[in-house]
Structure formats: C-alpha cells, structure tokens
Design a protein around this motif. Structure first.
Motif, short mmCIF file in Angstrom:
data_model
loop_
_atom_site.label_atom_id
_atom_site.label_comp_id
_atom_site.label_asym_id
_atom_site.label_seq_id
_atom_site.Cartn_x
_atom_site.Cartn_y
_atom_site.Cartn_z
N ARG A 329 0.82 -1.21 0.00
CA ARG A 329 0.00 0.00 0.00
C ARG A 329 0.86 1.26 0.00
N LEU A 330 2.02 1.18 0.62
CA LEU A 330 2.95 2.32 0.57
C LEU A 330 3.34 2.62 -0.87
N GLY A 331 3.61 1.55 -1.64
CA GLY A 331 4.01 1.74 -3.03
C GLY A 331 2.88 2.23 -3.91
N MET A 367 1.84 -7.67 2.54
CA MET A 367 0.48 -7.21 2.81
C MET A 367 -0.40 -7.26 1.57
N VAL A 368 -0.24 -8.32 0.79
CA VAL A 368 -1.06 -8.51 -0.40
C VAL A 368 -2.49 -8.84 0.03
N THR A 369 -3.45 -8.21 -0.62
CA THR A 369 -4.85 -8.54 -0.38
C THR A 369 -5.60 -8.81 -1.68
N VAL A 370 -5.14 -8.23 -2.80
CA VAL A 370 -5.79 -8.48 -4.09
C VAL A 370 -4.72 -8.87 -5.11
N PRO A 371 -5.02 -9.84 -5.98
CA PRO A 371 -4.02 -10.27 -6.97
C PRO A 371 -3.52 -9.16 -7.87
N ALA A 372 -4.34 -8.16 -8.13
CA ALA A 372 -3.93 -7.07 -9.02
C ALA A 372 -2.73 -6.31 -8.48
N GLU A 373 -2.50 -6.35 -7.16
CA GLU A 373 -1.31 -5.70 -6.61
C GLU A 373 -0.04 -6.31 -7.18
N LEU A 374 -0.05 -7.62 -7.42
CA LEU A 374 1.11 -8.29 -8.03
C LEU A 374 1.29 -7.86 -9.48
N ASP A 375 0.18 -7.66 -10.18
CA ASP A 375 0.28 -7.17 -11.57
C ASP A 375 0.94 -5.80 -11.60
N LEU A 376 0.54 -4.94 -10.68
CA LEU A 376 1.13 -3.60 -10.62
C LEU A 376 2.63 -3.68 -10.39
N VAL A 377 3.06 -4.52 -9.44
CA VAL A 377 4.49 -4.64 -9.14
C VAL A 377 5.23 -5.21 -10.34
N ARG A 378 4.65 -6.20 -11.00
CA ARG A 378 5.34 -6.81 -12.15
C ARG A 378 5.51 -5.78 -13.27
N ASP A 379 4.51 -4.94 -13.49
CA ASP A 379 4.63 -3.90 -14.52
C ASP A 379 5.72 -2.89 -14.16
N ARG A 380 5.75 -2.47 -12.88
CA ARG A 380 6.77 -1.50 -12.45
C ARG A 380 8.17 -2.12 -12.53
N LEU A 381 8.27 -3.42 -12.23
CA LEU A 381 9.57 -4.09 -12.32
C LEU A 381 10.06 -4.14 -13.77
N ALA A 382 9.16 -4.41 -14.70
CA ALA A 382 9.53 -4.42 -16.11
C ALA A 382 10.03 -3.05 -16.55
N GLU A 383 9.40 -2.00 -16.07
CA GLU A 383 9.85 -0.65 -16.39
C GLU A 383 11.24 -0.37 -15.83
N ALA A 384 11.50 -0.90 -14.63
CA ALA A 384 12.83 -0.70 -14.03
C ALA A 384 13.90 -1.39 -14.87
N TYR A 385 13.59 -2.58 -15.39
CA TYR A 385 14.56 -3.27 -16.25
C TYR A 385 14.82 -2.47 -17.52
N GLU A 386 13.77 -1.90 -18.10
CA GLU A 386 13.95 -1.11 -19.33
C GLU A 386 14.80 0.13 -19.06
N GLN A 387 14.59 0.77 -17.93
CA GLN A 387 15.37 1.96 -17.58
C GLN A 387 16.84 1.62 -17.39
N PHE A 388 17.12 0.40 -16.96
CA PHE A 388 18.51 -0.01 -16.74
C PHE A 388 19.16 -0.50 -18.04
N GLY A 389 18.43 -0.49 -19.11
CA GLY A 389 18.99 -0.90 -20.39
C GLY A 389 18.62 -2.31 -20.78
N GLY A 390 17.69 -2.92 -20.04
CA GLY A 390 17.26 -4.27 -20.36
C GLY A 390 16.00 -4.26 -21.20
#
Length: 539
Positions: A329-331, A367-390
């Motif tokens: 929820r902080l994120g 503190m996961v309560t809904v599966p969509a929270e994992l989707d959000l994190v996975r999307d943000r992680l993919a963006e972090a890889y792209e920013q690092f040149g991946g």
C-alpha cells in the motif's frame, strides 16, 4: 553422540531423536545465570542469555553510555525503528509492551542482544524516567540491573563479575565438532531447506557461514534504520519538494549498494527481498506533542511547530496504522518510493552479474490482499529493467506474502500471478486472532492462560487449528493452480515443530529464521522429517 554414530551404536536418525533443541541452545549460549539477586519484575524472555549493565531510558542515553565505556540496559515502553542505535549499543533490552514477535524481540534476536518484553508487574515511566516495579522501589538512570532473556526476569543489581552472555548474534556458529556433525546429519534428513532472515551484508555472510541455503526474508525497512531512517521519514512525509527527491535518490543509492553486497555474499543462492513494510506512523512526528506545542504557542505567544509538519502529521494520521498504509500500500500511494526500491534491486542485480557473479534475487510483496497488486508490481519491475537498459522480457521471481486472511483465502488466484508464496506467520496470526502482537502478551494472553481458556500464546506456538487451517487451504489451492510454485515461511513460527510438520506434509520448500536461530532451525527440520518418516514406516 557423534562418536556413537561413528561407532555404529546409533544411526543418524536415532541420534537426531535424542537431541533436544534446548540442549543445542545451551551449547551455543555461554552459561550464565543471575545468582542471588533481588527480582525486579517478570516478563517474556524473547532473546536468551544473561546481561547486566546500567539502566538507561532512551536510545540516545544508551549510545552515550556505551561511548562512555558502560554496558547500558535499554528500558522503554516499546521500541521503534528510530531506536536502533540504542539497541545496537545496549547489552540488553527491556520493554514494557511487546511479545515474541514485537519490534524489540525481532531486532534483538537478530543482533544477539538479551531481551525481555511484555512486563507483567512493572511499568516504564519516561517522565521521571524510571522503571516502577509493583510494590518496590523504582529503578532510575544509572542503577545497575541484570536481565535474563531465557526465563524473562529482570533483577536489581549487577553480576558479581563482568559477565555478559548473549545469544551469539548473526555470527552464531557451532561451538564443537559434535554439534557440527549433528547439524550436518539434520541437513541430510531435512524435508525443508533452511534460509536466513538477513537485513545487511554482514547478516548474509554470517547466515551463509552458519549453513543457510539462501535468504528467505530481507526487510528493506531494517536496512533503513539508524542514520538512514531520516531518508525514509522524508520520503513518507514529503510533499514532492526537492528535499524529497534528494532523499529518494539517496535511498535508492544506499539500497543498491547493500543489495550488491548481499547478492555477492549469497552468490548462486536465492535472496528474497521484501518491499518496504513499515507502518507509516512509525516515521511520522508525534501528533499529540505537535498539537500541544501548537496550543502552547497560541496561548503563550512562543514559536510553535512548523505549520507544514503539523499539517502533514494531521493529514497522515491513522486510527489503526497496523491495518492501514503499510506493505504494498505504501508503493501504491507513493509510486516514486516503489520505483526507487525496484530500480535499486535491478541495478544491483545487473552490476553483480556483469562482474561475473550469479545473483538470484527474488522480489517479495508484503500485505497482499488483491491479486492485481502483483500485476502492478510486475509492470513497475519491467519498467525498471527497461530503464537499466534491459528489456521487458527480463525479470526475477515475484512472490506474495500470505499474511492477511484474505491472501490465504485467494491464494489460488495469487498463484496465477506469483512465482512463490511466503507465509508471514507473525501478521497472519495477529490478524487471524484479531490480536495486537505488541499488547496482547502483556495482560490478555496471560489471563487467558491462567483461566485455562488457551494453553499457549499463539504468538509463541503454532496455531494448527486456526492459522494452520488457513495455510493448508492457501498452499493446497496454490499447488492446484501451479504445482511448481515455491512455498516458504519466514515468521517467528518457522521453528515450531508443528509448523514444520505442516509444511513438510504440504510439500513446501523452506523455512527462514534469524541468523542466531539457524542451528535450531536446521535441527528441528531434520528431527521433524525423521519423525514423520518413522511414523509412516510404522503404519
């Protein structure tokens, strides 16, 4: 006993069955008791060992006492993340509130400090300051006290000689070849791997030396304590100013550097890094004190608190912070904070890999309560890889913490999105029972035990009928959807034989515990697995 195995008198399985975890703890903890000292008060021993020193009532006083050459005993109503310098300086810690899963208990066990919490017959008065035992003279700053974290007793006076016997801390290792042989045998028979809860490169290195097969829990909030705590406070209370941006950049840099060191220490082994999970209120200014200062300024015409600080504290105040803004929820509320954590981890992984290492990071979402929270994190992680040149194809395993009852009930849906599940037994127990882990063990749980309403505290002993049933349902549902999903447990119940038995039965992968408890975890997993096999053979 190892010689009896070598001589063929006992099998390894026989030998494991004859060892008690209490014997192992005693072997790893230097002998020490508090002889013939007047008892001050009783509480719950949460970090074993015996230590004495001078009473202090603030983290700053503990640091000052240590710098002055004294062994301080830090006495507080409850500890908070900002008290870490005092915990590091202290020979022992005593808190009026808390229990086996409180902040003081978890941190002192990791540090190897002696600790007693949940005082039953004394109160901490910070206005004096002093410790007031029921019916006795108060303990004031500078008075000498002795703390026995094994039995949960605080004594008036010091040990007759300078003698502090702690639990061993992050560097705990077997003290004799016989112990090493027993632990190696336990590893050979264990049905679960044993990982370490490590929040620093030093913890990671010590955990690997002590036999850990990876890191099951790295708590980012524990990496931001002490001097670093102000960075997180500025981010959580900031308003988008340049100062907030600077704090975010610095936070990302210090996390990246520590991630690099930890991934190198655990090269080739899994490292589960949990996103920030501190209740936000721990980093907010005390609203009551700010309101009083503002009122006094209005009446007396003095200088009151900063208006922006007061407004921020009012805006972010929560009625029940432990059920509020924490974990993922902080994120969600602060995307830049989530981005900083993910970027630090992606950059660290890339740097270690480019240096020829074999980093195996795992991202754990709390503190996961809904599966969509994992989707959000996975999307943000993919963006972090792209920013690092991946590329978006690059990724790392993403896990969901099963620590809310709802997460347990929707574990099948979580398994469609998660690569592994980590059972956070501390919060799952507290939320399942509807108990505050910092309050219940001081008054409520003892009374329930006295009346025979319960046998043991659920914070200390695995609740197989309630919490265990939630875990059975969650893991079974997850395996039904994804048979190869990883499953582990990282709460304080990880060493309870009943919890270990359940996880072995379910086919889980690992337990994870603090560095000092690794030897007991290795012995317990081996013993439980052997007992279960013998039970099946006898059928």
């Amino acid at each position: 006993m190892a010689r009896l195995v070598d001589d063929g008198v006992l099998t390894e399985r026989d030998a494991l069955g004859l060892i008690h975890t209490e014997d192992l703890t005693r072997a790893l903890t230097p002998a020490g008791r508090a002889p013939n000292l007047p008892v001050l008060c009783h509480g719950q021993g949460v970090a074993p060992g015996v230590a004495d020193g001078v009473a202090v009532f603030s983290a700053d006083a503990a640091v000052a006492a240590r710098q002055g050459g004294a062994d301080p005993v830090l006495i507080l109503p409850v500890t908070k993340p900002q008290d870490l310098p005092g915990l590091l300086a202290a020979a022992a810690v005593v808190t009026e509130q808390g229990g086996s899963t409180s902040h003081a208990a978890v941190v002192t066990r990791g540090l190897g400090r002696v600790c007693v919490t949940a005082l039953r017959d004394a109160r901490v008065d910070l206005d004096e300051p002093c410790l007031r035992p029921d019916g006795g003279e108060p303990v004031r700053p500078g008075d000498r006290v002795t703390v026995d974290g094994s039995v949960g007793t605080v004594y008036r006076g010091g040990l007759p000689t300078a003698r502090t016997t702690r639990t061993g801390g992050a560097g705990t290792e077997p003290v004799a070849p016989a112990v090493r042989a027993i632990l190696a045998a336990a590893d050979r028979h264990a049905g679960l791997a044993v990982r370490v809860n490590a929040d620093s490169p030093a913890d990671a290195e010590a955990g690997r030396r002590a036999g850990a097969t990876g890191i099951g829990l790295c708590r980012i909030e524990h990496m931001l304590l002490g001097e670093r705590q102000s960075l997180l406070a500025k981010v959580l209370t900031g308003t988008g100013s340049a100062e907030t941006s600077e704090a975010l950049d610095r936070l990302r840099d210090v996390l990246r550097d520590d991630f690099v060191a930890m991934l190198r220490a655990m090269d080739g082994l899994p490292v589960a890094i949990r996103l920030l999970d501190p209740p936000r209120h721990e980093f907010l200014p005390d609203l009551a004190r700010l309101e009083i200062a503002a009122a006094e300024a209005r009446v007396g015409g003095g200088v009151g608190p900063d208006p922006v600080t007061l407004a921020t504290a009012r805006r972010l105040q929560e009625t029940n912070p432990m059920l509020g803004v924490r974990g993922i929820r902080l994120g969600v509320l602060n995307p830049r904070l989530l981005e900083a954590q993910l970027t630090a981890l992606v950059e660290a992984t890339g740097l270690v890999r480019r240096d020829g290492g074999d980093p195996q990071p795992e991202l754990l979402v709390p503190m996961v309560t809904v599966p969509a929270e994992l989707d959000l994190v996975r999307d943000r992680l993919a963006e972090a890889y792209e920013q690092f040149g991946g590329t978006k194809a690059e990724t790392m395993p993403i896990g969901a913490m099963i620590e809310t009852p709802r997460a347990a009930l929707v574990a099948g849906d979580l398994a469609r999105r998660a690569d592994f599940l980590s059972i956070g037994s501390n919060d799952l127990t507290a939320l399942g029972w509807g108990l505050c882990r910092d309050d219940a063990e001081r008054e409520l749980i003892p009374r329930y035990r006295d009346l025979g309403l319960i046998d043991e505290s659920p914070a200390d002993h695995w609740d197989d009928h309630g919490v265990g049933e939630l875990v059975r349902q969650a893991v079974t549902a997850a395996y039904r959807v994804r048979p190869d999903i990883g499953v582990g447990i990282c709460g304080e119940h990880a060493l309870d034989p009943a919890a270990v038995r359940l996880l072995v039965e379910l086919g889980a992968d690992y337990v994870s515990c603090s560095p000092a408890r690794l030897p007991v975890a290795r012995l317990t997993t081996g013993q439980v697995t052997v007992a279960m096999k013998r039970g099946m053979e006898g059928q």
